[in-house]
Enzyme design. Structure first.
Site, PDB file in Angstrom:
ATOM      1  N   ALA A  77       7.036 -11.891  -2.533  1.00 49.94           N
ATOM      2  CA  ALA A  77       6.754 -12.987  -1.919  1.00 49.94           C
ATOM      3  C   ALA A  77       5.569 -13.825  -2.299  1.00 49.94           C
ATOM      4  O   ALA A  77       5.791 -15.055  -2.749  1.00 49.94           O
ATOM      5  CB  ALA A  77       6.790 -13.090  -0.489  1.00 49.94           C
ATOM      6  N   CYS A  78       4.361 -13.023  -2.663  1.00 53.59           N
ATOM      7  CA  CYS A  78       3.271 -13.731  -3.099  1.00 53.59           C
ATOM      8  C   CYS A  78       3.433 -14.349  -4.684  1.00 53.59           C
ATOM      9  O   CYS A  78       3.065 -15.286  -5.167  1.00 53.59           O
ATOM     10  CB  CYS A  78       1.950 -12.859  -2.800  1.00 53.59           C
ATOM     11  SG  CYS A  78       1.723 -12.250  -1.369  1.00 53.59           S
ATOM     12  N   THR A  79       4.090 -13.548  -5.372  1.00 54.49           N
ATOM     13  CA  THR A  79       4.389 -13.864  -6.857  1.00 54.49           C
ATOM     14  C   THR A  79       5.230 -15.038  -6.849  1.00 54.49           C
ATOM     15  O   THR A  79       4.926 -15.971  -7.368  1.00 54.49           O
ATOM     16  CB  THR A  79       5.038 -12.661  -7.553  1.00 54.49           C
ATOM     17  OG1 THR A  79       4.234 -11.474  -7.697  1.00 54.49           O
ATOM     18  CG2 THR A  79       5.337 -13.023  -8.942  1.00 54.49           C
ATOM     19  N   THR A  84       3.067 -17.971  -5.789  1.00 54.23           N
ATOM     20  CA  THR A  84       1.759 -18.349  -6.743  1.00 54.23           C
ATOM     21  C   THR A  84       2.643 -19.168  -8.187  1.00 54.23           C
ATOM     22  O   THR A  84       2.035 -20.183  -8.490  1.00 54.23           O
ATOM     23  CB  THR A  84       1.158 -17.005  -7.267  1.00 54.23           C
ATOM     24  OG1 THR A  84       0.533 -16.809  -5.873  1.00 54.23           O
ATOM     25  CG2 THR A  84       0.134 -17.353  -8.253  1.00 54.23           C
TER      26      THR A  84
END
Length: 160
Positions: free
Chosen positions: A48-50, A53
Protein backbone atom coordinates in the site's frame (compact mmCIF):
# COMPACT_ATOMS: atom_id res chain seq x y z
CA UNK A 1 -2.04 5.86 21.86
CA UNK A 2 -2.12 9.35 20.35
CA UNK A 3 -1.29 11.82 23.08
CA UNK A 4 -1.44 15.01 21.04
CA UNK A 5 -4.51 16.60 19.53
CA UNK A 6 -5.07 16.29 15.85
CA UNK A 7 -4.01 19.26 13.79
CA UNK A 8 -6.71 21.22 11.99
CA UNK A 9 -7.06 23.56 9.06
CA UNK A 10 -5.68 26.94 10.10
CA UNK A 11 -3.08 25.53 12.50
CA UNK A 12 0.57 26.35 11.93
CA UNK A 13 2.38 23.23 10.77
CA UNK A 14 4.89 22.06 13.39
CA UNK A 15 8.44 22.67 12.21
CA UNK A 16 10.84 19.77 11.86
CA UNK A 17 14.23 18.82 10.50
CA UNK A 18 14.65 15.22 9.35
CA UNK A 19 17.14 13.33 7.21
CA UNK A 20 16.08 12.19 3.76
CA UNK A 21 16.98 8.93 2.00
CA UNK A 22 20.45 10.31 1.25
CA UNK A 23 21.11 11.44 4.82
CA UNK A 24 20.60 15.10 3.91
CA UNK A 25 18.63 17.22 6.39
CA UNK A 26 15.30 18.61 5.18
CA UNK A 27 13.70 21.40 7.18
CA UNK A 28 10.09 22.48 6.83
CA UNK A 29 11.18 26.02 7.73
CA UNK A 30 13.42 26.05 4.64
CA UNK A 31 10.35 25.39 2.49
CA UNK A 32 8.48 28.53 3.55
CA UNK A 33 7.33 30.25 0.40
CA UNK A 34 6.41 26.89 -1.16
CA UNK A 35 3.22 24.88 -0.85
CA UNK A 36 3.92 21.47 0.66
CA UNK A 37 2.07 18.16 0.55
CA UNK A 38 3.31 16.23 3.58
CA UNK A 39 2.21 12.63 3.84
CA UNK A 40 2.86 10.07 6.56
CA UNK A 41 2.93 6.41 5.58
CA UNK A 42 3.43 3.29 7.74
CA UNK A 43 6.37 1.51 6.09
CA UNK A 44 8.56 1.64 3.00
CA UNK A 45 8.60 -1.34 0.65
CA UNK A 46 5.10 -2.51 1.59
CA UNK A 47 2.36 -2.83 -1.04
CA UNK A 48 0.00 0.00 0.00
CA UNK A 49 2.79 2.44 0.84
CA UNK A 50 4.53 1.65 -2.44
CA UNK A 51 1.28 2.27 -4.33
CA UNK A 52 0.76 5.61 -2.59
CA UNK A 53 4.37 6.75 -3.00
CA UNK A 54 4.46 5.76 -6.68
CA UNK A 55 1.19 7.65 -7.18
CA UNK A 56 2.87 10.77 -5.80
CA UNK A 57 5.97 10.07 -7.90
CA UNK A 58 3.89 9.77 -11.06
CA UNK A 59 1.97 12.97 -10.23
CA UNK A 60 4.98 15.02 -9.14
CA UNK A 61 5.30 17.07 -12.34
CA UNK A 62 1.65 18.09 -12.39
CA UNK A 63 1.60 18.82 -8.64
CA UNK A 64 4.78 20.86 -9.11
CA UNK A 65 3.12 22.78 -11.94
CA UNK A 66 0.55 23.88 -9.37
CA UNK A 67 3.32 24.94 -6.98
CA UNK A 68 3.33 21.92 -4.64
CA UNK A 69 6.37 20.15 -3.19
CA UNK A 70 5.89 16.62 -1.86
CA UNK A 71 7.51 15.11 1.24
CA UNK A 72 6.93 11.59 2.57
CA UNK A 73 7.59 10.68 6.23
CA UNK A 74 7.85 7.23 7.81
CA UNK A 75 9.51 5.68 10.82
CA UNK A 76 11.92 3.80 8.54
CA UNK A 77 15.66 4.38 8.85
CA UNK A 78 17.60 6.22 6.15
CA UNK A 79 19.02 3.01 4.64
CA UNK A 80 15.54 1.53 4.17
CA UNK A 81 14.32 4.79 2.62
CA UNK A 82 17.27 4.74 0.21
CA UNK A 83 16.40 1.19 -0.80
CA UNK A 84 12.76 2.25 -1.32
CA UNK A 85 13.79 5.32 -3.32
CA UNK A 86 16.05 3.29 -5.60
CA UNK A 87 13.60 0.40 -6.07
CA UNK A 88 10.71 2.70 -6.98
CA UNK A 89 12.64 5.58 -8.60
CA UNK A 90 11.20 8.08 -6.13
CA UNK A 91 12.19 11.64 -7.06
CA UNK A 92 11.13 13.53 -3.93
CA UNK A 93 12.40 13.44 -0.33
CA UNK A 94 11.49 10.48 1.85
CA UNK A 95 12.15 11.50 5.45
CA UNK A 96 13.15 9.31 8.38
CA UNK A 97 11.38 9.86 11.73
CA UNK A 98 12.68 6.83 13.63
CA UNK A 99 12.04 8.33 17.07
CA UNK A 100 8.48 9.35 16.07
CA UNK A 101 8.95 12.97 17.20
CA UNK A 102 7.37 14.38 14.06
CA UNK A 103 4.67 11.69 13.97
CA UNK A 104 3.66 12.73 17.47
CA UNK A 105 3.78 16.47 16.66
CA UNK A 106 1.38 15.83 13.78
CA UNK A 107 -0.73 13.28 15.75
CA UNK A 108 -0.08 10.57 13.17
CA UNK A 109 0.99 7.84 15.61
CA UNK A 110 -1.65 5.92 17.49
CA UNK A 111 -4.22 3.18 17.59
CA UNK A 112 -5.67 1.92 14.35
CA UNK A 113 -7.75 -1.00 13.16
CA UNK A 114 -5.68 -3.28 10.95
CA UNK A 115 -7.72 -6.13 9.47
CA UNK A 116 -10.00 -6.20 12.50
CA UNK A 117 -7.20 -6.02 15.07
CA UNK A 118 -6.36 -2.88 17.08
CA UNK A 119 -2.67 -2.03 16.69
CA UNK A 120 -0.48 1.00 17.32
CA UNK A 121 1.35 2.55 14.41
CA UNK A 122 1.44 5.27 11.79
CA UNK A 123 -1.93 6.67 10.83
CA UNK A 124 -1.80 7.21 7.07
CA UNK A 125 -2.30 10.98 6.95
CA UNK A 126 -1.71 13.84 4.54
CA UNK A 127 -1.39 17.56 5.23
CA UNK A 128 -1.37 20.40 2.75
CA UNK A 129 0.62 23.38 3.98
CA UNK A 130 0.58 26.84 2.38
CA UNK A 131 3.50 29.17 1.67
CA UNK A 132 3.23 30.67 5.18
CA UNK A 133 3.36 27.31 6.96
CA UNK A 134 -0.37 27.13 7.69
CA UNK A 135 -2.27 23.87 7.24
CA UNK A 136 -4.95 24.23 4.55
CA UNK A 137 -6.11 20.59 4.39
CA UNK A 138 -5.87 17.56 6.68
CA UNK A 139 -6.65 13.98 5.71
CA UNK A 140 -6.31 11.63 8.70
CA UNK A 141 -6.64 7.85 8.26
CA UNK A 142 -6.75 8.10 4.50
CA UNK A 143 -6.48 5.19 2.06
CA UNK A 144 -3.42 4.63 -0.14
CA UNK A 145 -5.41 3.64 -3.22
CA UNK A 146 -6.43 6.64 -5.36
CA UNK A 147 -5.11 8.99 -2.70
CA UNK A 148 -3.54 11.48 -5.09
CA UNK A 149 -6.69 11.62 -7.24
CA UNK A 150 -8.75 12.39 -4.12
CA UNK A 151 -6.21 15.00 -3.05
CA UNK A 152 -6.19 16.68 -6.47
CA UNK A 153 -9.99 16.84 -6.42
CA UNK A 154 -10.05 18.39 -2.93
CA UNK A 155 -7.39 20.92 -3.98
CA UNK A 156 -9.41 21.84 -7.09
CA UNK A 157 -6.55 21.12 -9.48
CA UNK A 158 -7.92 21.54 -12.98
CA UNK A 159 -6.02 18.73 -14.66
CA UNK A 160 -7.09 16.14 -12.07
Amino acid sequence: MVTDSRLAVGDTAPLFRLDDQDGNPVSLADLRGDKVILYFYPAALTPACTEQTCDFRDSLASLGAHGYRVLGISKDDVATLKQFQEAEHVTFPLLSDEDLTVHRAYATWGEKNLYGKITVGTLRTTFVIDEDGVITHTFYNTKAKNHVAMLRKKLGLVDA
